[in-house]
Design a protein around this motif. Structure first.
Motif: not given
Length: 420
Positions: A141-145, A151-153, A184-185, A200-202
């Motif tokens: 989640l921290l690394s967007h992987t 895609g949020l935004g 978020v999925e 992911g950050y939410t």
């Protein structure tokens, strides 16, 4: 026939060579010059001030750091004057600070980077998917992987009364940016690719609340802002109002209020240029702060995601460009409506850094920070490359077309019968 084949191969080789040359000229800055020839901070600040004067309507604060100390400060506004204590909403830049909050809990042993996040959540879980949710970890989640494809935004809400609960926002964010469902999925195999995910950050915001037993804003204040001396930083919108907000300008030069968010961790940090200067200085001097160990700081800037062969992301921090010392210029940018653009970047090896907070220009802060990276390292940073991408493709297309036209003309001329 042989002539046609040879000409075709030569043409193809020329097109390939041209496109490769354009790519490397763009990515390596072969034809680019630094914004200023001098290596002094005052010279860079003067060049940046000239660019701001020419292009910017709104407000802007910039701090340059050299060897871990503030070297230059510049502030301007077409409205109410701003200074280093003026508070801005800094959009996605807050993800970097959120990562510090996560790493506090990692150091305490309350969170493990590679444990499925489902084990920390009781109020919400990822919806069913064709992919295995156990691969969604804090590290990913921290690394967007993590395989999230939201895609949020987030565009935020006009009034506090409209703000959703955290669980409702994760289920379907009503303030999703245009073109996104707000859901978020898990849409890809965890660990298989990099996909930027505000969602992911939410989720990480929820993890911090679940594990700490505090609200996200309270935890971040007590465990990150207070120890670092960041007295004008908060994830609480009402507290930011009490601190006194800088004016929020749009692209037309008009002012409007900052928006309200559920997704605080992803996009709603309020902070000042002075506070961000304290934060980025802490990246290079772990012994000067008590929040995170040097080992955690090293992990934050360790590559965890790449694109087109280039390392682009650590754990919460962007990796902009190599620093020519075995590491990276790190940091984060923020960009949100109506015209918020913020940056904070540092070279941990030297303690040199830059902070720019602005409203009123879409990408001026990011452009100036890219110039700073090139001025410091001679390397094109990842966002500057992306901003040049369309121009690069245009040059590739035009050059390839010219090569093909010349080849056709040459071939046609060779086929004309000679007159005797």
């Amino acid at each position: 026939m042989i002539r046609v084949l040879v000409l075709s191969l030569v043409t193809l080789s020329a097109v390939v060579a041209w496109n490769i040359s354009v790519f490397f000229a763009t990515s390596e800055g072969w034809l680019k010059s630094p914004i200023v020839k001098s290596d002094s901070a005052p010279a860079f600040a003067a060049a940046a001030e000239e660019a701001v004067t020419d292009e910017h309507t709104g407000n802007l604060g910039m701090i340059l750091i050299e060897d871990g100390e503030v070297a230059e400060r510049y502030f301007m506004s077409t409205g109410t004057p701003v200074d280093g204590s003026s508070v801005y909403q800094v959009a996605s830049l807050g993800k970097w600070i959120t990562a510090w909050g996560v790493m506090v809990l990692v150091e305490e042993g309350a969170i493990d980077l590679d444990t499925p996040i489902s084990e920390y959540l009781t109020r919400w879980q990822l919806p069913e998917s064709a992919f295995d949710p156990s691969g969604v970890t804090v590290r990913r989640l921290l690394s967007h992987t993590a395989g999230l494809t939201d895609g949020l935004g987030y565009d935020g809400f006009e009034r506090a009364e409209e703000v959703q609960s955290l669980v409702a926002s994760l289920t379907r964010a009503l303030d999703a940016s245009p073109g996104n469902s707000g859901v978020v999925e898990l849409g890809a195999e965890p660990g298989s690719e990099w996909n930027y995910s505000g969602g992911g950050y939410t989720i990480l915001q929820l993890v911090i609340e679940e594990v700490s037993g505090q609200s996200f804003a309270e935890f971040m204040s007590q465990r990150v802002f207070v120890p670092l001396g960041m007295e004008r930083s908060t994830f609480n919108h009402e507290e930011a109002i009490r601190l006194g907000l800088a004016q929020n300008f749009n692209l037309n030069g008009d002012t409007e209020p900052f928006r309200w968010y559920t997704a605080l961790a992803a996009t709603s940090l309020f902070t000042s240029a002075d506070d961000l200067a304290l934060f980025i200085k802490a990246q290079a001097t772990p012994e000067g702060q008590s929040v995170l160990s040097g080992q955690s700081l090293e992990l934050i800037r360790t590559p965890h995601a790449s694109q087109m062969g280039a390392d682009i992301w650590g754990l919460g921090a962007m990796l902009y460009a190599q620093n020519n010392d075995g590491g990276y210029i790190i940091g984060h940018d923020g960009n949100n409506g109506p015209a918020i653009n913020t940056v904070a970047r540092i070279d941990p090896a030297t303690g040199d850094g830059i902070v720019i907070l602005s409203t009123g220009s879409e990408m001026l802060a990011t452009e100036l920070a890219g110039e700073w990276v090139f001025w410091k390292t001679g390397n094109i940073d990842s966002l500057m490359f992306l901003m040049s991408f369309e121009a690069m493709l245009l040059w590739m297309g035009v050059g390839s077309l010219i090569i093909v036209i010349l080849a056709i003309a040459f071939g046609w001329r060779g086929r004309r019968p000679r007159l005797h």
